[in-house]
Design a protein around this motif. Structure first.
Motif, PDB file in Angstrom:
ATOM      1  N   HIS A 261      92.193 -72.634  45.383  1.00 50.80           N
ATOM      2  CA  HIS A 261      92.536 -73.872  44.221  1.00 50.80           C
ATOM      3  C   HIS A 261      91.143 -74.742  44.486  1.00 50.80           C
ATOM      4  O   HIS A 261      90.808 -75.181  43.419  1.00 50.80           O
ATOM      5  CB  HIS A 261      93.871 -74.537  44.837  1.00 50.80           C
ATOM      6  CG  HIS A 261      94.886 -73.889  44.237  1.00 50.80           C
ATOM      7  ND1 HIS A 261      95.811 -73.011  44.801  1.00 50.80           N
ATOM      8  CD2 HIS A 261      95.606 -74.307  42.945  1.00 50.80           C
ATOM      9  CE1 HIS A 261      96.633 -72.487  44.353  1.00 50.80           C
ATOM     10  NE2 HIS A 261      96.646 -73.215  43.092  1.00 50.80           N
ATOM     11  N   ALA A 262      90.894 -74.996  45.533  1.00 51.80           N
ATOM     12  CA  ALA A 262      89.629 -75.973  45.812  1.00 51.80           C
ATOM     13  C   ALA A 262      88.375 -75.329  44.800  1.00 51.80           C
ATOM     14  O   ALA A 262      87.757 -76.033  44.310  1.00 51.80           O
ATOM     15  CB  ALA A 262      89.287 -76.302  47.103  1.00 51.80           C
ATOM     16  N   ARG A 263      88.262 -74.029  45.032  1.00 56.03           N
ATOM     17  CA  ARG A 263      87.182 -73.317  44.607  1.00 56.03           C
ATOM     18  C   ARG A 263      87.310 -73.338  42.782  1.00 56.03           C
ATOM     19  O   ARG A 263      86.377 -73.604  42.175  1.00 56.03           O
ATOM     20  CB  ARG A 263      86.983 -71.892  45.108  1.00 56.03           C
ATOM     21  CG  ARG A 263      86.304 -71.796  46.151  1.00 56.03           C
ATOM     22  CD  ARG A 263      86.268 -70.448  46.792  1.00 56.03           C
ATOM     23  NE  ARG A 263      85.424 -69.458  45.980  1.00 56.03           N
ATOM     24  CZ  ARG A 263      86.040 -68.385  45.199  1.00 56.03           C
ATOM     25  NH1 ARG A 263      87.168 -67.973  45.504  1.00 56.03           N
ATOM     26  NH2 ARG A 263      85.095 -67.561  44.695  1.00 56.03           N
ATOM     27  N   LEU A 264      88.560 -73.097  42.388  1.00 58.12           N
ATOM     28  CA  LEU A 264      88.520 -73.248  40.962  1.00 58.12           C
ATOM     29  C   LEU A 264      88.415 -74.462  40.211  1.00 58.12           C
ATOM     30  O   LEU A 264      87.731 -74.589  39.567  1.00 58.12           O
ATOM     31  CB  LEU A 264      90.112 -72.762  40.704  1.00 58.12           C
ATOM     32  CG  LEU A 264      90.701 -71.135  41.149  1.00 58.12           C
ATOM     33  CD1 LEU A 264      92.066 -71.074  40.842  1.00 58.12           C
ATOM     34  CD2 LEU A 264      89.671 -70.219  40.265  1.00 58.12           C
ATOM     35  N   ALA A 265      88.947 -75.650  41.142  1.00 64.27           N
ATOM     36  CA  ALA A 265      88.654 -76.920  40.717  1.00 64.27           C
ATOM     37  C   ALA A 265      87.261 -77.194  40.494  1.00 64.27           C
ATOM     38  O   ALA A 265      86.688 -77.856  39.601  1.00 64.27           O
ATOM     39  CB  ALA A 265      89.442 -77.929  41.598  1.00 64.27           C
ATOM     40  N   GLU A 266      86.431 -76.932  41.566  1.00 63.99           N
ATOM     41  CA  GLU A 266      85.131 -77.034  41.639  1.00 63.99           C
ATOM     42  C   GLU A 266      84.415 -76.475  40.479  1.00 63.99           C
ATOM     43  O   GLU A 266      83.348 -77.056  40.037  1.00 63.99           O
ATOM     44  CB  GLU A 266      84.620 -76.790  42.945  1.00 63.99           C
ATOM     45  CG  GLU A 266      82.997 -76.988  43.087  1.00 63.99           C
ATOM     46  CD  GLU A 266      82.830 -78.699  43.142  1.00 63.99           C
ATOM     47  OE1 GLU A 266      81.736 -79.075  42.762  1.00 63.99           O
ATOM     48  OE2 GLU A 266      83.828 -79.516  43.348  1.00 63.99           O
ATOM     49  N   ALA A 267      84.803 -75.113  40.439  1.00 65.18           N
ATOM     50  CA  ALA A 267      83.898 -74.450  39.380  1.00 65.18           C
ATOM     51  C   ALA A 267      84.116 -75.232  37.958  1.00 65.18           C
ATOM     52  O   ALA A 267      83.427 -75.232  37.102  1.00 65.18           O
ATOM     53  CB  ALA A 267      84.316 -73.189  39.188  1.00 65.18           C
ATOM     54  N   THR A 268      85.513 -75.597  37.780  1.00 72.01           N
ATOM     55  CA  THR A 268      85.826 -76.184  36.438  1.00 72.01           C
ATOM     56  C   THR A 268      85.235 -77.528  36.359  1.00 72.01           C
ATOM     57  O   THR A 268      84.497 -77.747  35.307  1.00 72.01           O
ATOM     58  CB  THR A 268      87.246 -76.544  36.358  1.00 72.01           C
ATOM     59  OG1 THR A 268      88.254 -75.061  36.566  1.00 72.01           O
ATOM     60  CG2 THR A 268      87.881 -77.035  35.039  1.00 72.01           C
ATOM     61  N   ARG A 269      85.069 -78.389  37.387  1.00 70.80           N
ATOM     62  CA  ARG A 269      84.301 -79.469  37.331  1.00 70.80           C
ATOM     63  C   ARG A 269      82.937 -79.289  37.255  1.00 70.80           C
ATOM     64  O   ARG A 269      82.114 -79.887  36.015  1.00 70.80           O
ATOM     65  CB  ARG A 269      84.288 -80.215  38.348  1.00 70.80           C
ATOM     66  CG  ARG A 269      85.965 -80.751  38.689  1.00 70.80           C
ATOM     67  CD  ARG A 269      86.084 -81.836  39.752  1.00 70.80           C
ATOM     68  NE  ARG A 269      85.907 -81.246  41.246  1.00 70.80           N
ATOM     69  CZ  ARG A 269      86.699 -80.989  41.912  1.00 70.80           C
ATOM     70  NH1 ARG A 269      88.064 -81.303  41.720  1.00 70.80           N
ATOM     71  NH2 ARG A 269      86.933 -80.523  43.102  1.00 70.80           N
ATOM     72  N   GLN A 270      82.186 -78.392  37.632  1.00 73.35           N
ATOM     73  CA  GLN A 270      80.903 -78.092  37.714  1.00 73.35           C
ATOM     74  C   GLN A 270      80.487 -77.771  36.076  1.00 73.35           C
ATOM     75  O   GLN A 270      79.503 -77.882  35.591  1.00 73.35           O
ATOM     76  CB  GLN A 270      80.273 -77.252  38.710  1.00 73.35           C
ATOM     77  CG  GLN A 270      80.418 -77.633  40.027  1.00 73.35           C
ATOM     78  CD  GLN A 270      79.205 -78.469  40.364  1.00 73.35           C
ATOM     79  OE1 GLN A 270      78.297 -78.748  39.482  1.00 73.35           O
ATOM     80  NE2 GLN A 270      79.138 -79.011  41.641  1.00 73.35           N
ATOM     81  N   GLY A 271      81.236 -76.902  35.880  1.00 67.44           N
ATOM     82  CA  GLY A 271      81.363 -76.136  34.459  1.00 67.44           C
ATOM     83  C   GLY A 271      81.197 -77.163  33.227  1.00 67.44           C
ATOM     84  O   GLY A 271      80.251 -77.212  32.380  1.00 67.44           O
ATOM     85  N   CYS A 272      82.281 -78.204  33.359  1.00 63.17           N
ATOM     86  CA  CYS A 272      82.308 -79.349  32.442  1.00 63.17           C
ATOM     87  C   CYS A 272      81.137 -80.242  32.505  1.00 63.17           C
ATOM     88  O   CYS A 272      80.794 -80.691  31.489  1.00 63.17           O
ATOM     89  CB  CYS A 272      83.635 -79.970  32.462  1.00 63.17           C
ATOM     90  SG  CYS A 272      85.120 -78.971  32.138  1.00 63.17           S
ATOM     91  N   GLU A 273      80.964 -80.474  33.607  1.00 63.77           N
ATOM     92  CA  GLU A 273      79.600 -81.522  33.817  1.00 63.77           C
ATOM     93  C   GLU A 273      78.460 -80.852  33.252  1.00 63.77           C
ATOM     94  O   GLU A 273      77.595 -81.540  32.685  1.00 63.77           O
ATOM     95  CB  GLU A 273      79.534 -82.088  35.182  1.00 63.77           C
ATOM     96  CG  GLU A 273      80.600 -82.707  35.552  1.00 63.77           C
ATOM     97  CD  GLU A 273      80.155 -83.772  37.043  1.00 63.77           C
ATOM     98  OE1 GLU A 273      80.392 -84.785  37.245  1.00 63.77           O
ATOM     99  OE2 GLU A 273      80.072 -82.807  38.127  1.00 63.77           O
ATOM    100  N   ALA A 274      78.167 -79.784  33.448  1.00 67.94           N
ATOM    101  CA  ALA A 274      77.068 -79.106  32.921  1.00 67.94           C
ATOM    102  C   ALA A 274      76.963 -78.877  31.529  1.00 67.94           C
ATOM    103  O   ALA A 274      75.780 -78.924  30.700  1.00 67.94           O
ATOM    104  CB  ALA A 274      77.015 -77.654  33.452  1.00 67.94           C
TER     105      ALA A 274
ATOM    106  N   GLY B 103      77.666 -81.729  29.852  1.00 72.88           N
ATOM    107  CA  GLY B 103      77.462 -83.150  29.457  1.00 72.88           C
ATOM    108  C   GLY B 103      78.693 -83.851  29.229  1.00 72.88           C
ATOM    109  O   GLY B 103      78.819 -84.832  28.679  1.00 72.88           O
ATOM    110  N   LEU B 104      79.932 -83.209  29.768  1.00 71.43           N
ATOM    111  CA  LEU B 104      81.157 -83.950  29.819  1.00 71.43           C
ATOM    112  C   LEU B 104      81.349 -84.630  30.888  1.00 71.43           C
ATOM    113  O   LEU B 104      81.065 -84.611  31.969  1.00 71.43           O
ATOM    114  CB  LEU B 104      82.340 -83.042  29.528  1.00 71.43           C
ATOM    115  CG  LEU B 104      82.070 -81.902  28.462  1.00 71.43           C
ATOM    116  CD1 LEU B 104      83.337 -80.972  28.431  1.00 71.43           C
ATOM    117  CD2 LEU B 104      82.109 -82.690  27.135  1.00 71.43           C
TER     118      LEU B 104
END
Length: 382
Positions: free
Chosen positions: A268-281, A283-284
């Motif tokens: 779950h931590a990896r899924l959350a981190e990938a989602t966060r990194q993807g959204c921030e990349a 520009g969100l």
């Protein structure tokens, strides 16, 4: 033909093994076969709640039923409680407590703030007659993760005060060590990390909470904890249970045990981190503060110039990916991407692809593929 992806923080997808378990021919609930299923469920839930000291009770109800059970079994009319409120579901606990005539005090925070344990300590010092501290561990509405471990260390020193923790979107996604952290009542719902359809609530009840039960006088019948404890001691239930859901729960808990709870939380931590990194990349802006982000759901601010409700609609109707919108004052202002329960890496990649195509269609400027690449980097590093 369009394939659909459910990417909300509840209900969540259900594994095929669990669906098949629920599709078995109906059995009677007063049989050895069902008794075995109940026993397996209680043992598995204790593993997930990380408790040996607490009883784990199972109700035919949504998570809100678990919330209400905590109030009616722990308190008497006029008892002083403090509710830590930083989102929709902290507010719900406040409303339930008020409905039953408690003396409700609120530690109010913004939806983008975490609960400060020092405020809880200060309140209890000033109000030593407080009977309960109520807090949400993983706030579904905002993605904020509150520090219930530290709050547990504070409340344990007040023998007549119970700590009630709503971990409905926490159990199975983040650490929640019921015994070690001195959590007295912890609850979850079946449609979250337990990977089932809605309809079951599980509540862990500590010895300290049972002492509160003995002095509580609020009316209770269906949610009377003692009815369930006595019946579960015989591997049965006091009322007719949702048989198919219980059979599915036994199967879901086997899957969690096979993966291992520690590995489940790491996933779950990896899924959350990938989602966060993807959204921030892309520009969100992420909604939850960096110091308090959980693993169950990632809320993302809708960028200026983009219609938030249309964003959710296009993702669902054109690309088949259902995410949740914001609630109350944040409706149309945030989206919430769920990754709680039966989710894997390619669910996140697919969701980010749909998000990118939708944002491009709605006129948001970014380099296509940047979100997907950022998420892939997290997974490949992992």
């Amino acid at each position: 033909m369009k394939k659909n992806y459910l990417m909300t923080p509840g209900p969540t997808p259900v594994p095929s093994e669990v669906l098949l378990a629920q599709a078995r021919p109906m059995i009677h609930h007063r049989t050895p076969e069902f008794d075995n299923a109940i026993r397996e469920c209680v043992e598995g839930l204790k593993y997930v709640f990380q408790t040996e000291k607490s009883d784990v009770l199972l109700f035919a109800a949504s998570g809100t039923g678990g919330m209400e059970s905590a109030i009616v079994n722990c308190f008497s009319p006029g008892d002083k409680v403090v509710v830590c409120h930083n989102g929709k579901f902290g507010q719900r606990m406040e409303l339930i407590a008020k409905t039953y005539g408690l003396d409700v005090n609120v530690l109010q925070y913004g939806w983008q703030q975490i609960v400060n344990p020092a405020d809880v300590a200060a309140f209890l010092q000033a109000n030593p007659n407080t009977r309960g501290v109520i807090i949400t561990q993983s706030e579904t509405s905002s993605g904020v993760l509150n520090d219930v471990q530290t709050v547990g260390e504070i409340v344990k020193d007040y023998p007549d005060c119970v700590l009630i923790v709503d971990s409905i979107t926490g159990i199975g996604a983040v650490e929640c060590k019921t015994d070690e952290w001195h959590l007295d009542v912890v609850m979850t719902g079946s449609q979250k990390g337990l990977m089932l359809p809605p309809g079951l609530a599980a509540v862990a009840v500590s010895p300290k909470a049972w002492r509160a039960y003995e002095r509580a006088t609020l009316p209770r019948f269906y949610f009377d904890w003692m009815r369930y404890k006595k019946n579960l001691a015989q591997n049965t239930t006091p009322f007719t249970p949702p048989v198919s859901l219980v059979l599915g729960l036994a199967e879901a808990l086997k899957l969690i045990r096979e993966e291992g709870l520690e590995n489940t939380i790491i996933r779950h931590a990896r899924l959350a981190e990938a989602t966060r990194q993807g959204c921030e990349a892309l520009g969100l802006e992420l909604f939850a503060p960096a110091e308090g982000r959980g693993n169950a759901v990632t809320p993302v601010c809708v960028p200026d110039g983009v219609d938030g409700k249309k964003l959710v609609s296009v993702m669902k109707n054109k690309y088949g990916v259902t995410v949740a919108g914001g609630q109350d004052e944040y409706a149309g202002r945030i989206i919430r991407i769920g990754h709680l329960g039966y989710f894997g890496e390619f669910d996140i990649i697919t969701t980010l692809a749909a998000l990118e195509m939708t944002l491009k269609e709605l006129g948001f400027a970014f380099e296509p593929g940047t979100g997907i690449r950022a998420a892939e980097a997290v997974f490949m590093e992992g």
